[in-house]
Design a protein around this motif. Structure first.
Motif, PDB file in Angstrom:
ATOM      1  N   VAL A   1      30.121   4.318  50.862  1.00 65.46           N
ATOM      2  CA  VAL A   1      30.728   3.240  50.074  1.00 65.46           C
ATOM      3  C   VAL A   1      31.486   3.819  48.882  1.00 65.46           C
ATOM      4  CG1 VAL A   1      30.228   1.254  48.595  1.00 65.46           C
ATOM      5  CG2 VAL A   1      29.062   1.502  50.799  1.00 65.46           C
ATOM      6  N   ARG A   2      30.862   4.793  48.228  1.00 70.96           N
ATOM      7  CA  ARG A   2      31.483   5.426  47.045  1.00 70.96           C
ATOM      8  C   ARG A   2      32.832   6.057  47.392  1.00 70.96           C
ATOM      9  NH1 ARG A   2      34.148   7.028  44.110  1.00 70.96           N
ATOM     10  NH2 ARG A   2      34.037   8.610  42.463  1.00 70.96           N
ATOM     11  N   VAL A   3      32.886   6.821  48.479  1.00 72.97           N
ATOM     12  CA  VAL A   3      34.124   7.490  48.878  1.00 72.97           C
ATOM     13  C   VAL A   3      35.170   6.467  49.323  1.00 72.97           C
ATOM     14  CG1 VAL A   3      35.151   9.106  50.519  1.00 72.97           C
ATOM     15  CG2 VAL A   3      32.936   9.631  49.486  1.00 72.97           C
ATOM     16  N   LEU A   4      34.740   5.478  50.081  1.00 70.28           N
ATOM     17  CA  LEU A   4      35.674   4.459  50.570  1.00 70.28           C
ATOM     18  C   LEU A   4      36.362   3.725  49.422  1.00 70.28           C
ATOM     19  CD1 LEU A   4      33.523   3.027  53.497  1.00 70.28           C
ATOM     20  CD2 LEU A   4      35.726   4.186  53.738  1.00 70.28           C
ATOM     21  N   ARG A   5      35.633   3.453  48.354  1.00 72.54           N
ATOM     22  CA  ARG A   5      36.224   2.711  47.235  1.00 72.54           C
ATOM     23  C   ARG A   5      37.327   3.509  46.553  1.00 72.54           C
ATOM     24  NH1 ARG A   5      30.600  -0.067  45.054  1.00 72.54           N
ATOM     25  NH2 ARG A   5      30.798  -1.975  46.311  1.00 72.54           N
ATOM     26  N   THR A   6      37.108   4.800  46.379  1.00 75.83           N
ATOM     27  CA  THR A   6      38.163   5.615  45.775  1.00 75.83           C
ATOM     28  C   THR A   6      39.365   5.723  46.702  1.00 75.83           C
ATOM     29  OG1 THR A   6      36.738   6.916  44.310  1.00 75.83           O
ATOM     30  CG2 THR A   6      38.769   7.951  45.037  1.00 75.83           C
ATOM     31  N   CYS A   7      39.110   5.887  47.992  1.00 77.47           N
ATOM     32  CA  CYS A   7      40.216   5.939  48.952  1.00 77.47           C
ATOM     33  C   CYS A   7      41.053   4.671  48.886  1.00 77.47           C
ATOM     34  CB  CYS A   7      39.683   6.137  50.369  1.00 77.47           C
ATOM     35  SG  CYS A   7      39.006   7.782  50.698  1.00 77.47           S
ATOM     36  N   ARG A   8      40.404   3.533  48.838  1.00 85.97           N
ATOM     37  CA  ARG A   8      41.116   2.252  48.782  1.00 85.97           C
ATOM     38  C   ARG A   8      41.896   2.128  47.468  1.00 85.97           C
ATOM     39  NH1 ARG A   8      39.211  -1.689  52.507  1.00 85.97           N
ATOM     40  NH2 ARG A   8      39.662  -3.374  51.054  1.00 85.97           N
ATOM     41  N   ARG A   9      41.301   2.606  46.367  1.00 85.63           N
ATOM     42  CA  ARG A   9      42.001   2.553  45.077  1.00 85.63           C
ATOM     43  C   ARG A   9      43.270   3.393  45.095  1.00 85.63           C
ATOM     44  NH1 ARG A   9      42.152   5.611  40.696  1.00 85.63           N
ATOM     45  NH2 ARG A   9      40.447   6.974  41.315  1.00 85.63           N
ATOM     46  N   LEU A  10      43.227   4.502  45.847  1.00 88.34           N
ATOM     47  CA  LEU A  10      44.387   5.387  45.941  1.00 88.34           C
ATOM     48  C   LEU A  10      45.383   4.925  47.003  1.00 88.34           C
ATOM     49  CD1 LEU A  10      42.618   8.863  45.658  1.00 88.34           C
ATOM     50  CD2 LEU A  10      43.820   7.607  43.862  1.00 88.34           C
ATOM     51  N   GLY A  11      45.058   3.824  47.701  1.00 89.28           N
ATOM     52  CA  GLY A  11      45.970   3.299  48.702  1.00 89.28           C
ATOM     53  C   GLY A  11      45.872   3.972  50.053  1.00 89.28           C
ATOM     54  N   LEU A  12      44.798   4.723  50.288  1.00 88.43           N
ATOM     55  CA  LEU A  12      44.611   5.412  51.554  1.00 88.43           C
ATOM     56  C   LEU A  12      43.943   4.490  52.563  1.00 88.43           C
ATOM     57  CD1 LEU A  12      43.288   8.821  50.173  1.00 88.43           C
ATOM     58  CD2 LEU A  12      45.608   8.308  50.945  1.00 88.43           C
ATOM     59  N   ARG A  13      44.340   4.584  53.811  1.00 93.07           N
ATOM     60  CA  ARG A  13      43.656   3.864  54.876  1.00 93.07           C
ATOM     61  C   ARG A  13      42.296   4.510  55.105  1.00 93.07           C
ATOM     62  NH1 ARG A  13      45.046  -0.866  56.801  1.00 93.07           N
ATOM     63  NH2 ARG A  13      44.553  -0.270  58.950  1.00 93.07           N
ATOM     64  N   THR A  14      41.323   3.707  55.544  1.00 93.22           N
ATOM     65  CA  THR A  14      39.962   4.230  55.667  1.00 93.22           C
ATOM     66  C   THR A  14      39.334   3.905  57.014  1.00 93.22           C
ATOM     67  OG1 THR A  14      39.081   2.229  54.621  1.00 93.22           O
ATOM     68  CG2 THR A  14      39.513   4.121  53.187  1.00 93.22           C
ATOM     69  N   VAL A  15      38.460   4.824  57.448  1.00 91.11           N
ATOM     70  CA  VAL A  15      37.725   4.666  58.690  1.00 91.11           C
ATOM     71  C   VAL A  15      36.254   4.973  58.419  1.00 91.11           C
ATOM     72  CG1 VAL A  15      37.498   5.377  61.101  1.00 91.11           C
ATOM     73  CG2 VAL A  15      39.738   5.492  59.964  1.00 91.11           C
ATOM     74  N   ALA A  16      35.370   4.090  58.819  1.00 92.21           N
ATOM     75  CA  ALA A  16      33.929   4.321  58.728  1.00 92.21           C
ATOM     76  C   ALA A  16      33.396   4.658  60.112  1.00 92.21           C
ATOM     77  CB  ALA A  16      33.211   3.092  58.183  1.00 92.21           C
ATOM     78  N   VAL A  17      32.257   5.339  60.131  1.00 94.31           N
ATOM     79  CA  VAL A  17      31.551   5.573  61.388  1.00 94.31           C
ATOM     80  C   VAL A  17      30.142   5.021  61.227  1.00 94.31           C
ATOM     81  CG1 VAL A  17      32.889   7.575  62.134  1.00 94.31           C
ATOM     82  CG2 VAL A  17      30.929   7.910  60.600  1.00 94.31           C
TER      83      VAL A  17
END
Length: 672
Positions: A17-33
């Protein structure tokens, strides 16, 4: 040219969750497993898309390099962030990512491999003139790491002595030895545990530095030759060699010492051509000397305290460095302000030796307020399973000074609501309130010195007044439920023509049982007797939605949050969460019967060792089966001298809590 546009996070829980939030803030697309156990977990819902890996066991999902890479390829991700744990310090995974064309958000595989072995890391640090703990690592050709050589060299190094697994961490394969006669057994035990845990039984010896603090330095380097440190964190409060509370800055580190430790840490990462985020861990002796222990080649669990006092986002730094950018700041530009303290909220029972706990979260309400940050990856209704680490969340408090941060964290823990699974919240509150912690004068021996088993068992023990409140609450909730079911006015709850009927109740809190009698004396008013103590009290509903009442005893009002689950009552009173079971109607024979020789699994877990067989003669206390759950091993021992009449498990089997793993029939007494 920018290389990272879509990031797969190869992890779960709060760090995902922590990493995903920063990725989203930077505008990066995200993938979870996710595994089968995590289908509805928060990290799955937060990502732009999610890909199923496999069954719950980590080796078949989060630890499967092939499955993670296949998910990255299928999603079109161009970078993989490993978080911490799982594959984050696996050099084969880092190489596989590079070979497959993915950007690995972490250091080079060569650095992971070198620093992942305590022996090799220590030898390289010695070569780089980094101060290391005196010990024995078989540094010269012809030197041996066999048992006999370790015993001989241990005598030379001197006692007290630490036996350490060269691979892995988390306290596994680690033994403190104070007497020469105990060394060989400690070596054999540590080697066996290390082999089972890490696939390597390689050991080293180090002189035990007593009264030391565990102080680590956060470092960063980029591919352009720049390297900095972001200050230190004190991680000395540990149980089973695993961190519980971390803070920054350390109360024991002066600005001058910080500069020296930071310079040595940067010197260390330059010596190995490092890139990305890392942590150099030191032991800080009482006289101010410090020694290299090990390096973690990843983001640390406790990184939020560094973020709060620097104002930086370390995950953002990781992503930028991995994308080929220079470090955002130079060393002179980095500043530290205020103080931050983090506590790891774990699903475990301190009163039972910090035994991991599983169950369903009936309620999850994290605290909020000025200076409070909660990193978590759980939700109400989620199952806490035995497959992964026991840590569920991190509560972090920031303040302009240490005492403000400490008080804010203590208040946040009192505000926290977690029902359904026992946690270490009360233990953390005890630590934060202890004079040794308040003063800042503590070391790695804190838990052993200040929280012996009898103290842990007494934490949160209910007073007669608290027991009276709990008994009345149980009665009141039952009466309210009956009122709702019967469709009559809830204000008539407990009414009778004489208000003379006292109702006996029995509650079990997991460690002991208490009895009380509850007599309604007016709507929402009760007279409760617990032993010789009489407690008049009143209960008034504050919020039906949140199951919260206000209780008043002798003019003092207290809010109580609670939740019922069948005969179980979960409640939080003055920051203490209790799990109470209504045993009022349990048959005496069930309550009082003696042990039947059945060994039951204390929790859901995986069998990792079976040391007996049917027909074997055993002594009371012999270890018969070892179960692993949440990275902790639990030994199931023979309850009595006797003969094993059944073994119902095999190595590798996953068993539920209360499963009968073996049966021991008591030895027949010799005829007189």
């Amino acid at each position: 040219m920018k290389r990272i546009h879509k990031v797969l996070v190869a992890n779960r829980g709060e760090i995902a969750v922590r990493v995903l939030r920063t990725c989203r803030r930077l505008g990066l697309r995200t993938v979870a497993v996710f595994s089968d156990a995590d289908r509805d977990a928060p990290h799955v819902r937060l990502a732009d898309e999610a890909i199923h890996l496999g069954p719950p066991p980590a080796r078949e999902s989060y630890l499967s390099i092939e499955r993670v890479l296949a998910a990255a390829k299928a999603s079109g991700a161009d970078a993989i962030h490993p978080g911490y744990g799982f594959l984050s310090e696996n050099e084969d995974f880092a190489r596989a990512c590079a070979d497959a064309g993915f950007v690995f958000v972490g250091p080079p595989a060569e650095a992971i491999e070198l620093m992942g072995n305590k022996r090799q890391a220590k030898l390289r640090m010695q070569a780089a003139d980094v101060p290391c703990i005196p010990g024995y690592e078989a540094a010269r050709p012809g030197e041996s790491l066999e048992d006999e050589a370790l015993v001989r060299e241990g005598q030379r190094v001197g006692f007290p002595l630490m036996v350490k697994a060269a691979a892995g961490g988390g306290g596994r394969g680690m033994r403190l030895v104070r007497e020469p006669g105990a060394l060989l057994d400690a070596i054999r035990s540590a080697r066996s545990e290390a082999t089972n845990a890490f696939g390597s039984g390689e050991l080293i010896l180090e002189r035990a530095i007593e009264g030391a603090r565990h102080v680590e330095v956060q470092v960063f380097a980029d591919e352009h030759g720049n390297a900095v440190h972001l200050g230190e964190r004190d991680c000395s409060v540990q149980r089973r060699h695993q961190k519980v509370i971390e803070e920054s800055p350390s109360p024991a580190v002066t600005p001058e010492l910080r500069e020296r430790m930071g310079a040595v840490a940067v010197q260390a990462i330059r010596a190995i051509g490092y890139r990305g985020a890392g942590t150099i861990e030191f032991l800080l002796a009482p006289n101010g000397d410090f020694f290299f222990m090990e390096m973690n080649t990843r983001l640390q669990v406790e990184h939020p305290v560094t973020e709060l006092i620097t104002g930086l986002d370390l995950v953002e730094w990781q992503l930028r460095v991995a994308d080929g950018e220079r470090l955002p700041l130079t060393q002179p530009e980095i500043a530290w302000r205020g103080h931050a303290i983090e506590a790891r909220l774990c699903a475990e029972d301190p009163a039972r030796g910090f035994l991991p706990q599983t169950g369903r979260l009936l309620a999850w309400e994290p605290p909020a307020g000025e200076g409070i940050r909660v990193d978590h990856g759980v939700r109400e209704g989620q199952d806490i399973t035995p497959f992964y680490d026991s840590m569920q969340a991190k509560l972090i408090a920031y303040g302009p000074d240490r005492e403000t941060a400490r008080e804010r964290l203590a208040a946040a823990l009192r505000e926290l609501t977690v029902f359904g699974v026992t946690t270490n919240s009360v233990f953390i509150q005890h630590v934060l309130g202890h004079e040794a912690f308040r003063s800042g004068r503590y070391d790695t021996g804190f838990v052993g010195a200040h929280t012996p088993p009898e103290t842990l068992q007494a934490l949160g023990k209910a007073s007669p007044e608290d027991q009276a409140i709990l008994a009345a609450l149980l009665f009141h909730d039952d009466a309210q439920a009956l009122a709702r079911k019967g469709g009559f006015d809830a204000t008539l709850t407990g009414w009778s023509s004489s208000y003379a009927l006292a109702v006996p109740v029995s509650l079990h809190d997991g460690a002991s049982e208490f009895r009380a009698s509850v007599r309604p004396v007016a709507p929402e008013a009760y007279e409760v007797h617990v032993g010789d103590t009489r407690v008049p009290l009143s209960l008034r509903a504050l919020s039906a939605e949140r199951a919260e009442v206000e209780v008043e005893v002798a003019g003092r009002r207290r809010a109580v949050r609670y939740r019922r689950a069948g005969g179980m009552l979960w409640c939080t009173l003055d920051g203490v969460t209790r799990q109470l079971r209504d045993v009022s109607f349990r048959l005496p024979s069930e309550r009082e019967r003696a042990s039947d020789g059945r060994l039951r699994a204390p929790m859901d877990g995986r069998i990792i060792r079976v040391s007996t067989e049917a027909g074997a003669t055993v002594k009371k206390g012999d270890v018969l089966v070892v179960l692993e759950a949440m990275k902790m091993e639990s030994s199931l021992i023979a309850p009595t001298d006797g003969v094993v009449t059944a073994v119902n498990v095999t190595v590798g089997a996953q068993v539920p809590a209360r499963h009968v793993v073996a049966v021991v029939s008591p030895a027949a007494k010799e005829a007189a």
